[in-house]
Design a protein around this motif. Structure first.
Motif, PDB file in Angstrom:
ATOM      1  N   ASN A 100      -4.401  29.622  54.292  1.00  6.72           N
ATOM      2  CA  ASN A 100      -4.853  28.302  53.847  1.00  6.72           C
ATOM      3  C   ASN A 100      -3.760  27.526  53.106  1.00  6.72           C
ATOM      4  O   ASN A 100      -4.041  26.469  52.544  1.00  6.72           O
ATOM      5  CB  ASN A 100      -6.069  28.425  52.925  1.00  6.72           C
ATOM      6  CG  ASN A 100      -7.353  28.732  53.655  1.00  6.72           C
ATOM      7  OD1 ASN A 100      -8.149  29.563  53.219  1.00  6.72           O
ATOM      8  ND2 ASN A 100      -7.589  28.070  54.773  1.00  6.72           N
ATOM      9  N   TRP A 101      -2.533  28.042  53.110  1.00  5.74           N
ATOM     10  CA  TRP A 101      -1.451  27.431  52.321  1.00  5.74           C
ATOM     11  C   TRP A 101      -1.909  27.262  50.867  1.00  5.74           C
ATOM     12  O   TRP A 101      -1.765  26.200  50.268  1.00  5.74           O
ATOM     13  CB  TRP A 101      -1.028  26.089  52.908  1.00  5.74           C
ATOM     14  CG  TRP A 101      -0.425  26.171  54.264  1.00  5.74           C
ATOM     15  CD1 TRP A 101       0.720  26.822  54.629  1.00  5.74           C
ATOM     16  CD2 TRP A 101      -0.917  25.545  55.474  1.00  5.74           C
ATOM     17  NE1 TRP A 101       0.964  26.654  55.972  1.00  5.74           N
ATOM     18  CE2 TRP A 101      -0.016  25.872  56.509  1.00  5.74           C
ATOM     19  CE3 TRP A 101      -2.016  24.736  55.759  1.00  5.74           C
ATOM     20  CZ2 TRP A 101      -0.195  25.432  57.824  1.00  5.74           C
ATOM     21  CZ3 TRP A 101      -2.195  24.291  57.056  1.00  5.74           C
ATOM     22  CH2 TRP A 101      -1.297  24.639  58.076  1.00  5.74           C
ATOM     23  N   ALA A 102      -2.415  28.328  50.302  1.00  6.70           N
ATOM     24  CA  ALA A 102      -2.961  28.285  48.946  1.00  6.70           C
ATOM     25  C   ALA A 102      -2.542  29.516  48.150  1.00  6.70           C
ATOM     26  O   ALA A 102      -3.317  30.048  47.355  1.00  6.70           O
ATOM     27  CB  ALA A 102      -4.486  28.179  48.993  1.00  6.70           C
ATOM     28  N   THR A 154      -6.826  28.451  44.707  1.00  5.30           N
ATOM     29  CA  THR A 154      -7.452  27.327  44.011  1.00  5.30           C
ATOM     30  C   THR A 154      -6.876  25.978  44.397  1.00  5.30           C
ATOM     31  O   THR A 154      -7.513  24.950  44.151  1.00  5.30           O
ATOM     32  CB  THR A 154      -7.332  27.480  42.481  1.00  5.30           C
ATOM     33  OG1 THR A 154      -5.943  27.467  42.119  1.00  5.30           O
ATOM     34  CG2 THR A 154      -7.978  28.777  42.028  1.00  5.30           C
ATOM     35  N   ARG A 155      -5.671  25.954  44.971  1.00  8.18           N
ATOM     36  CA  ARG A 155      -5.030  24.676  45.243  1.00  8.18           C
ATOM     37  C   ARG A 155      -4.269  24.725  46.566  1.00  8.18           C
ATOM     38  O   ARG A 155      -3.530  25.678  46.829  1.00  8.18           O
ATOM     39  CB  ARG A 155      -4.057  24.316  44.111  1.00  8.18           C
ATOM     40  CG  ARG A 155      -3.441  22.935  44.262  1.00  8.18           C
ATOM     41  CD  ARG A 155      -2.567  22.604  43.065  1.00  8.18           C
ATOM     42  NE  ARG A 155      -1.364  23.406  43.011  1.00  8.18           N
ATOM     43  CZ  ARG A 155      -0.438  23.322  42.045  1.00  8.18           C
ATOM     44  NH1 ARG A 155      -0.660  22.506  41.026  1.00  8.18           N
ATOM     45  NH2 ARG A 155       0.638  24.077  42.077  1.00  8.18           N
ATOM     46  N   PHE A 156      -4.454  23.700  47.392  1.00  5.70           N
ATOM     47  CA  PHE A 156      -3.679  23.574  48.617  1.00  5.70           C
ATOM     48  C   PHE A 156      -2.275  23.078  48.291  1.00  5.70           C
ATOM     49  O   PHE A 156      -2.102  22.118  47.556  1.00  5.70           O
ATOM     50  CB  PHE A 156      -4.350  22.590  49.572  1.00  5.70           C
ATOM     51  CG  PHE A 156      -3.449  22.134  50.696  1.00  5.70           C
ATOM     52  CD1 PHE A 156      -3.178  22.979  51.758  1.00  5.70           C
ATOM     53  CD2 PHE A 156      -2.875  20.872  50.676  1.00  5.70           C
ATOM     54  CE1 PHE A 156      -2.342  22.571  52.792  1.00  5.70           C
ATOM     55  CE2 PHE A 156      -2.046  20.448  51.706  1.00  5.70           C
ATOM     56  CZ  PHE A 156      -1.780  21.306  52.766  1.00  5.70           C
ATOM     57  N   ARG A 157      -1.289  23.790  48.824  1.00  7.01           N
ATOM     58  CA  ARG A 157       0.098  23.317  48.776  1.00  7.01           C
ATOM     59  C   ARG A 157       0.775  23.760  50.062  1.00  7.01           C
ATOM     60  O   ARG A 157       1.001  24.950  50.282  1.00  7.01           O
ATOM     61  CB  ARG A 157       0.842  23.868  47.567  1.00  7.01           C
ATOM     62  CG  ARG A 157       2.322  23.450  47.556  1.00  7.01           C
ATOM     63  CD  ARG A 157       3.080  24.111  46.432  1.00  7.01           C
ATOM     64  NE  ARG A 157       2.783  23.476  45.160  1.00  7.01           N
ATOM     65  CZ  ARG A 157       2.971  24.064  43.972  1.00  7.01           C
ATOM     66  NH1 ARG A 157       3.429  25.298  43.932  1.00  7.01           N
ATOM     67  NH2 ARG A 157       2.695  23.429  42.860  1.00  7.01           N
ATOM     68  N   THR A 159     -12.114  25.833  59.840  1.00 11.94           N
ATOM     69  CA  THR A 159     -12.904  25.614  58.628  1.00 11.94           C
ATOM     70  C   THR A 159     -12.022  25.003  57.549  1.00 11.94           C
ATOM     71  O   THR A 159     -10.982  25.567  57.212  1.00 11.94           O
ATOM     72  CB  THR A 159     -13.497  26.935  58.122  1.00 11.94           C
ATOM     73  OG1 THR A 159     -14.357  27.483  59.128  1.00 11.94           O
ATOM     74  CG2 THR A 159     -14.291  26.719  56.836  1.00 11.94           C
ATOM     75  N   PRO A 160     -12.402  23.856  56.992  1.00 12.73           N
ATOM     76  CA  PRO A 160     -11.578  23.258  55.937  1.00 12.73           C
ATOM     77  C   PRO A 160     -11.404  24.200  54.750  1.00 12.73           C
ATOM     78  O   PRO A 160     -12.339  24.909  54.358  1.00 12.73           O
ATOM     79  CB  PRO A 160     -12.369  22.001  55.531  1.00 12.73           C
ATOM     80  CG  PRO A 160     -13.223  21.686  56.717  1.00 12.73           C
ATOM     81  CD  PRO A 160     -13.567  23.017  57.330  1.00 12.73           C
ATOM     82  N   PHE A 161     -10.206  24.202  54.193  1.00  8.48           N
ATOM     83  CA  PHE A 161      -9.964  24.970  52.980  1.00  8.48           C
ATOM     84  C   PHE A 161     -10.896  24.468  51.882  1.00  8.48           C
ATOM     85  O   PHE A 161     -10.950  23.276  51.583  1.00  8.48           O
ATOM     86  CB  PHE A 161      -8.495  24.825  52.570  1.00  8.48           C
ATOM     87  CG  PHE A 161      -8.179  25.377  51.209  1.00  8.48           C
ATOM     88  CD1 PHE A 161      -8.555  26.667  50.863  1.00  8.48           C
ATOM     89  CD2 PHE A 161      -7.513  24.598  50.268  1.00  8.48           C
ATOM     90  CE1 PHE A 161      -8.269  27.172  49.600  1.00  8.48           C
ATOM     91  CE2 PHE A 161      -7.218  25.093  49.019  1.00  8.48           C
ATOM     92  CZ  PHE A 161      -7.593  26.387  48.680  1.00  8.48           C
ATOM     93  N   ALA A 162     -11.630  25.395  51.302  1.00 11.88           N
ATOM     94  CA  ALA A 162     -12.738  25.024  50.412  1.00 11.88           C
ATOM     95  C   ALA A 162     -12.289  24.203  49.214  1.00 11.88           C
ATOM     96  O   ALA A 162     -13.049  23.351  48.726  1.00 11.88           O
ATOM     97  CB  ALA A 162     -13.453  26.298  49.943  1.00 11.88           C
ATOM     98  N   ASN A 163     -11.095  24.422  48.716  1.00 10.19           N
ATOM     99  CA  ASN A 163     -10.644  23.735  47.504  1.00 10.19           C
ATOM    100  C   ASN A 163      -9.686  22.581  47.792  1.00 10.19           C
ATOM    101  O   ASN A 163      -8.995  22.112  46.885  1.00 10.19           O
ATOM    102  CB  ASN A 163      -9.987  24.732  46.551  1.00 10.19           C
ATOM    103  CG  ASN A 163     -11.003  25.707  45.964  1.00 10.19           C
ATOM    104  OD1 ASN A 163     -12.116  25.317  45.633  1.00 10.19           O
ATOM    105  ND2 ASN A 163     -10.626  26.963  45.856  1.00 10.19           N
ATOM    106  N   PHE A 164      -9.679  22.107  49.030  1.00  5.99           N
ATOM    107  CA  PHE A 164      -8.808  20.982  49.360  1.00  5.99           C
ATOM    108  C   PHE A 164      -9.344  19.691  48.749  1.00  5.99           C
ATOM    109  O   PHE A 164     -10.541  19.393  48.848  1.00  5.99           O
ATOM    110  CB  PHE A 164      -8.704  20.818  50.877  1.00  5.99           C
ATOM    111  CG  PHE A 164      -7.909  19.610  51.292  1.00  5.99           C
ATOM    112  CD1 PHE A 164      -6.542  19.570  51.089  1.00  5.99           C
ATOM    113  CD2 PHE A 164      -8.534  18.525  51.882  1.00  5.99           C
ATOM    114  CE1 PHE A 164      -5.793  18.462  51.468  1.00  5.99           C
ATOM    115  CE2 PHE A 164      -7.801  17.409  52.269  1.00  5.99           C
ATOM    116  CZ  PHE A 164      -6.424  17.377  52.061  1.00  5.99           C
ATOM    117  N   GLN A 165      -8.460  18.936  48.119  1.00  8.08           N
ATOM    118  CA  GLN A 165      -8.810  17.645  47.551  1.00  8.08           C
ATOM    119  C   GLN A 165      -7.992  16.564  48.261  1.00  8.08           C
ATOM    120  O   GLN A 165      -6.763  16.569  48.193  1.00  8.08           O
ATOM    121  CB  GLN A 165      -8.518  17.611  46.046  1.00  8.08           C
ATOM    122  CG  GLN A 165      -9.407  18.543  45.228  1.00  8.08           C
ATOM    123  CD  GLN A 165     -10.864  18.147  45.307  1.00  8.08           C
ATOM    124  OE1 GLN A 165     -11.200  16.965  45.278  1.00  8.08           O
ATOM    125  NE2 GLN A 165     -11.748  19.140  45.408  1.00  8.08           N
TER     126      GLN A 165
END
Length: 371
Positions: A139-141, A186-189, A280-286
């Motif tokens: 998820n690149w997270a 917790t965070r997409f990067r 499936t979208p990464f759950a914590n993506f903003q």
């Protein structure tokens, strides 16, 4: 009639129905079936956008190297520019990440790892980061302090250092040497380092010589792909982030497999559950309001999804569309509800190209949708 016999007849009927559906599908054999669409104003509009007069002196504007459209399993449009042709293995850049995700999907289906496995279980240099799991990387997270800047900011760029300078001999180890600055998951990067750690993890899982041939035996050969080239770094690890090359027709085969949830003909190459994870979208993506057209990250694929009330990134495409995307305009779009796959290779340098605009015009030309 006995209940047991009725059940057997029902199962036979279902099997026959599934077989008839499979027979109705069109799959390429050694080559694709070509059913070129008749000229139309919509195709002219697509070409006007994708293939404007090419400025090779400044490299400005939309600069398409290849455009291939698959509809209902057949080639309906194909055009190349510059030195490229149907046989040219083109550098895919970060489409490589999605390709490697499909390779990992085969290994996942073989039971070789789980998404919840700590990365360090499979790649010991990641021991300083015991909380990072395989799913986080996908998820690149990972939480690694990583700077995915390119030629416009080379001095602070982690990826430039990894690919070209101090990290190029062992790219995964270079990524693993970064510190965490966020809690994993917790965070997409976006991180090419995450993708190359996945490659090194698979190398440890499989061992040599299995790893050396695995992209071919697991994915390319079952799909009939002949043109694939994948570079490895000096440590012998595939550069999963960046360095796969395929011609457009072969890349479209991966798209057709993904359109059918990992199935190729009657063979389930990649588990359908894995493709569902990819989509499936990464759950914590903003979503970033400053990048309203940025696709949503899934499992090393990009999604045309609405997240946290944000609009669709590609509003003129169906909401089930997803893609593998790469630097300078490389793209493999999959539109399951339209039975379409679109491959674009390019040399875009100035940000003028729009995924949404290309898809809007392709849908108007080949799916009869109003632009």
């Amino acid at each position: 009639m006995s209940l047991a016999l009725l059940r057997r007849l029902s199962l036979t009927g279902l099997c026959c129905l599934a077989a008839s559906q499979a027979l109705a599908e069109t799959w390429p054999a050694a080559d694709w079936t070509t059913h070129t669409a008749a000229p139309s104003a919509a195709i002219d509009a697509l070409e006007a956008y994708a293939f404007p007069a090419r400025d090779d002196a400044t490299r400005k504007g939309v600069r398409t190297d290849a455009l291939l459209v698959i509809k209902d399993g057949e080639v309906v449009y194909e055009r190349y520019a510059g030195p490229n042709n149907a046989q040219t293995p083109h550098l895919t850049w970060s489409i490589s990440k999605s390709l490697f995700a499909s390779v990992l999907g085969v290994a996942y289906g073989e039971g070789r790892f789980q998404l919840d496995d700590p990365v360090a279980k499979h790649y010991p240099p990641f021991a300083p980061h015991p909380a990072v799991k395989m799913g986080h990387l996908l998820n690149w997270a990972s939480g690694l302090d990583w700077q995915e800047d390119y030629e416009y900011a080379p001095l602070k760029s982690s990826v430039v250092a990894m690919l070209y300078t101090r990290g190029r001999t062992d790219m995964a180890a270079f990524a693993a040497g970064h510190q965490l600055d966020a809690l994993p998951g917790t965070r997409f990067r976006y991180s090419s380092g995450d993708s190359n750690v996945l490659s090194a993890s698979l190398k440890q899982i499989l061992g040599e010589p299995t790893y050396r041939d695995y992209p071919w035996t697991a994915l390319f050969e079952p799909l009939g792909i002949k043109s694939a080239v994948w570079e490895r770094d000096a440590s012998g690890t595939f550069v999963a982030s960046s360095y796969a090359y395929l011609n457009a027709r072969d890349l479209a085969r991966v798209g057709l497999m993904m359109q059918h949830d990992g199935r190729w003909g009657e063979r389930q190459v990649v588990p359908a559950a894995w493709v569902a994870f990819n989509r499936t979208p990464f759950a914590n993506f903003q979503p970033n309001p400053e990048e309203p057209r940025r696709a949503v990250p899934g499992g090393q694929w990009w999604l045309n999804a609405s997240v946290a009330g944000a609009p669709l990134p590609w509003p003129d495409a169906p909401d089930d569309a997803f893609a593998a995307l790469g630097h300078w305009g490389q793209a493999l779009y999959v539109l399951p509800s339209r039975n379409m796959v679109v491959v674009r290779y390019a040399d875009d340098r100035d940000g003028r190209f729009s995924d949404n605009e290309l898809l809007k015009r392709a849908l108007a030309a080949f799916a009869g949708e109003q632009p």
